[in-house]
Design a protein around this motif. Structure first.
Motif, PDB file in Angstrom:
ATOM      1  N   LYS A  81       0.868  -1.179   0.000  1.00 30.12           N
ATOM      2  CA  LYS A  81       0.000   0.000   0.000  1.00 30.12           C
ATOM      3  C   LYS A  81       0.898   1.221   0.000  1.00 30.12           C
ATOM      4  CE  LYS A  81      -3.305   2.717   2.619  1.00 30.12           C
ATOM      5  NZ  LYS A  81      -2.711   3.943   2.124  1.00 30.12           N
ATOM      6  N   ASP A  82       0.770   2.023  -1.040  1.00 28.19           N
ATOM      7  CA  ASP A  82       1.654   3.181  -1.175  1.00 28.19           C
ATOM      8  C   ASP A  82       1.311   4.262  -0.146  1.00 28.19           C
ATOM      9  OD1 ASP A  82       3.763   4.634  -2.150  1.00 28.19           O
ATOM     10  OD2 ASP A  82       2.861   5.053  -4.103  1.00 28.19           O
ATOM     11  N   LEU A  83       2.307   5.068   0.178  1.00 28.26           N
ATOM     12  CA  LEU A  83       2.175   6.154   1.135  1.00 28.26           C
ATOM     13  C   LEU A  83       1.121   7.147   0.655  1.00 28.26           C
ATOM     14  CD1 LEU A  83       3.358   7.391   3.730  1.00 28.26           C
ATOM     15  CD2 LEU A  83       4.984   8.615   2.293  1.00 28.26           C
ATOM     16  N   ASP A  84       0.253   7.550   1.576  1.00 32.03           N
ATOM     17  CA  ASP A  84      -0.841   8.459   1.234  1.00 32.03           C
ATOM     18  C   ASP A  84      -0.618   9.871   1.775  1.00 32.03           C
ATOM     19  OD1 ASP A  84      -1.061   7.792   3.883  1.00 32.03           O
ATOM     20  OD2 ASP A  84      -3.122   7.087   3.771  1.00 32.03           O
ATOM     21  N   LEU A  85       0.617  10.235   2.067  1.00 33.71           N
ATOM     22  CA  LEU A  85       0.947  11.544   2.624  1.00 33.71           C
ATOM     23  C   LEU A  85       2.188  12.074   1.923  1.00 33.71           C
ATOM     24  CD1 LEU A  85       0.557  13.648   4.985  1.00 33.71           C
ATOM     25  CD2 LEU A  85       2.151  12.239   6.295  1.00 33.71           C
ATOM     26  N   ASP A  86       2.160  13.350   1.549  1.00 34.99           N
ATOM     27  CA  ASP A  86       3.337  13.979   0.961  1.00 34.99           C
ATOM     28  C   ASP A  86       4.292  14.355   2.097  1.00 34.99           C
ATOM     29  OD1 ASP A  86       5.260  15.408  -0.413  1.00 34.99           O
ATOM     30  OD2 ASP A  86       3.899  16.994  -1.086  1.00 34.99           O
ATOM     31  N   VAL A  87       5.438  13.697   2.158  1.00 35.63           N
ATOM     32  CA  VAL A  87       6.394  13.914   3.244  1.00 35.63           C
ATOM     33  C   VAL A  87       7.543  14.844   2.842  1.00 35.63           C
ATOM     34  CG1 VAL A  87       5.852  11.748   4.413  1.00 35.63           C
ATOM     35  CG2 VAL A  87       7.677  11.803   2.689  1.00 35.63           C
ATOM     36  N   THR A  88       7.429  15.473   1.691  1.00 31.83           N
ATOM     37  CA  THR A  88       8.476  16.374   1.214  1.00 31.83           C
ATOM     38  C   THR A  88       8.764  17.451   2.256  1.00 31.83           C
ATOM     39  OG1 THR A  88       7.735  16.012  -1.054  1.00 31.83           O
ATOM     40  CG2 THR A  88       9.189  17.900  -0.674  1.00 31.83           C
ATOM     41  N   GLY A  89      10.019  17.532   2.684  1.00 30.78           N
ATOM     42  CA  GLY A  89      10.454  18.546   3.638  1.00 30.78           C
ATOM     43  C   GLY A  89      10.035  18.296   5.079  1.00 30.78           C
ATOM     44  N   MET A  90       9.457  17.160   5.359  1.00 26.02           N
ATOM     45  CA  MET A  90       8.979  16.867   6.715  1.00 26.02           C
ATOM     46  C   MET A  90       9.982  16.014   7.489  1.00 26.02           C
ATOM     47  SD  MET A  90       4.927  16.213   6.246  1.00 26.02           S
ATOM     48  CE  MET A  90       4.591  16.740   7.910  1.00 26.02           C
ATOM     49  N   ASP A  91       9.892  16.116   8.812  1.00 28.68           N
ATOM     50  CA  ASP A  91      10.609  15.198   9.689  1.00 28.68           C
ATOM     51  C   ASP A  91       9.703  13.983   9.849  1.00 28.68           C
ATOM     52  OD1 ASP A  91      12.880  16.857  10.300  1.00 28.68           O
ATOM     53  OD2 ASP A  91      11.525  18.059  11.541  1.00 28.68           O
ATOM     54  N   VAL A  92      10.169  12.839   9.385  1.00 30.52           N
ATOM     55  CA  VAL A  92       9.344  11.630   9.389  1.00 30.52           C
ATOM     56  C   VAL A  92       9.828  10.689  10.484  1.00 30.52           C
ATOM     57  CG1 VAL A  92       8.634   9.605   8.065  1.00 30.52           C
ATOM     58  CG2 VAL A  92       8.828  11.829   6.929  1.00 30.52           C
ATOM     59  N   LEU A  93       8.879  10.201  11.235  1.00 24.78           N
ATOM     60  CA  LEU A  93       9.147   9.182  12.235  1.00 24.78           C
ATOM     61  C   LEU A  93       8.412   7.923  11.803  1.00 24.78           C
ATOM     62  CD1 LEU A  93      10.533   8.575  14.939  1.00 24.78           C
ATOM     63  CD2 LEU A  93       8.435   9.327  16.079  1.00 24.78           C
ATOM     64  N   VAL A  94       9.176   6.921  11.399  1.00 26.12           N
ATOM     65  CA  VAL A  94       8.596   5.638  11.007  1.00 26.12           C
ATOM     66  C   VAL A  94       8.158   4.933  12.284  1.00 26.12           C
ATOM     67  CG1 VAL A  94       9.011   3.406   9.905  1.00 26.12           C
ATOM     68  CG2 VAL A  94      10.121   5.470   9.002  1.00 26.12           C
ATOM     69  N   VAL A  95       6.908   4.505  12.312  1.00 25.19           N
ATOM     70  CA  VAL A  95       6.373   3.807  13.471  1.00 25.19           C
ATOM     71  C   VAL A  95       6.248   2.331  13.100  1.00 25.19           C
ATOM     72  CG1 VAL A  95       4.465   3.639  15.105  1.00 25.19           C
ATOM     73  CG2 VAL A  95       5.162   5.882  14.218  1.00 25.19           C
ATOM     74  N   GLU A  96       7.047   1.520  13.774  1.00 23.67           N
ATOM     75  CA  GLU A  96       7.103   0.077  13.506  1.00 23.67           C
ATOM     76  C   GLU A  96       6.615  -0.701  14.715  1.00 23.67           C
ATOM     77  OE1 GLU A  96       7.435  -2.153  11.399  1.00 23.67           O
ATOM     78  OE2 GLU A  96       8.995  -1.783   9.935  1.00 23.67           O
ATOM     79  N   ASP A  97       6.030  -1.859  14.458  1.00 29.65           N
ATOM     80  CA  ASP A  97       5.648  -2.739  15.554  1.00 29.65           C
ATOM     81  C   ASP A  97       6.880  -3.441  16.115  1.00 29.65           C
ATOM     82  OD1 ASP A  97       6.007  -4.263  13.241  1.00 29.65           O
ATOM     83  OD2 ASP A  97       4.182  -5.437  13.489  1.00 29.65           O
ATOM     84  N   ILE A  98       7.719  -3.959  15.211  1.00 31.65           N
ATOM     85  CA  ILE A  98       8.900  -4.693  15.638  1.00 31.65           C
ATOM     86  C   ILE A  98      10.023  -4.501  14.618  1.00 31.65           C
ATOM     87  CG2 ILE A  98       8.104  -6.829  14.547  1.00 31.65           C
ATOM     88  CD1 ILE A  98       9.388  -8.349  16.933  1.00 31.65           C
ATOM     89  N   VAL A  99      11.229  -4.277  15.094  1.00 28.38           N
ATOM     90  CA  VAL A  99      12.405  -4.248  14.227  1.00 28.38           C
ATOM     91  C   VAL A  99      13.180  -5.519  14.540  1.00 28.38           C
ATOM     92  CG1 VAL A  99      14.502  -3.043  13.552  1.00 28.38           C
ATOM     93  CG2 VAL A  99      12.469  -1.734  14.179  1.00 28.38           C
ATOM     94  N   ASP A 100      13.278  -6.350  13.531  1.00 26.36           N
ATOM     95  CA  ASP A 100      13.869  -7.675  13.678  1.00 26.36           C
ATOM     96  C   ASP A 100      15.168  -7.692  12.868  1.00 26.36           C
ATOM     97  OD1 ASP A 100      14.253 -10.391  14.103  1.00 26.36           O
ATOM     98  OD2 ASP A 100      12.355 -11.008  13.248  1.00 26.36           O
ATOM     99  N   THR A 101      15.138  -8.196  11.664  1.00 29.33           N
ATOM    100  CA  THR A 101      16.345  -8.246  10.831  1.00 29.33           C
ATOM    101  C   THR A 101      16.778  -6.860  10.382  1.00 29.33           C
ATOM    102  OG1 THR A 101      15.106  -8.520   8.769  1.00 29.33           O
ATOM    103  CG2 THR A 101      15.747 -10.547   9.953  1.00 29.33           C
ATOM    104  N   GLY A 102      15.823  -5.926  10.302  1.00 32.63           N
ATOM    105  CA  GLY A 102      16.115  -4.578   9.834  1.00 32.63           C
ATOM    106  C   GLY A 102      15.969  -4.415   8.341  1.00 32.63           C
ATOM    107  N   LEU A 103      15.749  -5.480   7.614  1.00 27.99           N
ATOM    108  CA  LEU A 103      15.664  -5.410   6.151  1.00 27.99           C
ATOM    109  C   LEU A 103      14.453  -4.607   5.686  1.00 27.99           C
ATOM    110  CD1 LEU A 103      16.733  -9.088   5.379  1.00 27.99           C
ATOM    111  CD2 LEU A 103      18.124  -7.010   5.139  1.00 27.99           C
ATOM    112  N   THR A 104      13.290  -4.864   6.278  1.00 27.85           N
ATOM    113  CA  THR A 104      12.094  -4.118   5.897  1.00 27.85           C
ATOM    114  C   THR A 104      12.254  -2.650   6.284  1.00 27.85           C
ATOM    115  OG1 THR A 104      10.715  -6.078   6.157  1.00 27.85           O
ATOM    116  CG2 THR A 104       9.589  -3.956   6.182  1.00 27.85           C
ATOM    117  N   LEU A 105      12.756  -2.403   7.469  1.00 24.88           N
ATOM    118  CA  LEU A 105      12.949  -1.031   7.921  1.00 24.88           C
ATOM    119  C   LEU A 105      13.926  -0.274   7.027  1.00 24.88           C
ATOM    120  CD1 LEU A 105      12.410   1.213   9.907  1.00 24.88           C
ATOM    121  CD2 LEU A 105      14.160   0.234  11.396  1.00 24.88           C
TER     122      LEU A 105
END
Length: 172
Positions: A81-105
């Motif tokens: 599902k593609d991102l539905d927000l224009d993040v140009t010039g924004m400080d983005v905080l990725v909210v993850e449930d779990i960081v495991d291998t780190g590959l997806t992140l």
């Protein structure tokens, strides 16, 4: 037959979210903050986290999968599902449930940078450091947890168990 063993209660989770939200609110007090939820697993965490953050935030949702119906990561992330927000010039905080291998992140962070984010940092409910296959920076972690396949509070196994109020180790 599967067995569920509680790892974190809903009270443990709520307490850690409040603490992390206070730090995030302080760190982004002068920023232009967007929370980007990694679907589906982080949706419950992001809802609770967003309500605890005291500075204005915008919310975006991005579907990325590397597990499918397996309990092991395939190692290849795909956008579902593609991102539905224009993040140009924004400080983005990725909210993850779990960081495991780190590959997806790692995939998500690169994707958001390519979309013009001014900065990209990470907040995760669960940090599973011992399984890292990619060097990714977790800026805010509610809990560091050991080995084990976890479900509940948004985390699933084959789309089941997301509705549990705590975090549980699923023993198959």
């Amino acid at each position: 037959m599967s067995e569920l063993i509680e790892v974190l209660s809903k009270e443990d989770i709520a307490r850690s979210i409040t603490e992390v939200a206070e730090v995030i609110s302080h760190d982004y007090r002068d920023g232009n903050l967007a929370l980007v939820c990694a679907l589906k697993g982080a949706f419950i965490f992001m809802a609770d986290l967003a309500r605890e953050i005291s500075v204005p935030v915008q919310l975006g949702f991005l579907g990325v999968s590397s597990y499918g119906k397996s309990s092991e990561s395939s190692g290849k992330a795909t956008v579902t599902k593609d991102l539905d927000l224009d993040v140009t010039g924004m400080d983005v905080l990725v909210v993850e449930d779990i960081v495991d291998t780190g590959l997806t992140l790692g995939f998500i962070m690169d994707y958001l940078k390519s979309r013009g984010a001014r900065s990209v940092k990470v907040c995760t409910l669960l940090d599973k450091k011992e399984r890292r296959a990619m060097d990714v920076q977790v800026d805010y972690a509610c809990h560091v947890i050991p080995e084990g396949f976890l479900v509940g509070y948004g985390l699933d196994y084959a789309e089941n168990y997301r509705n549990l109020p705590g975090i549980y180790h699923l023993k198959m």
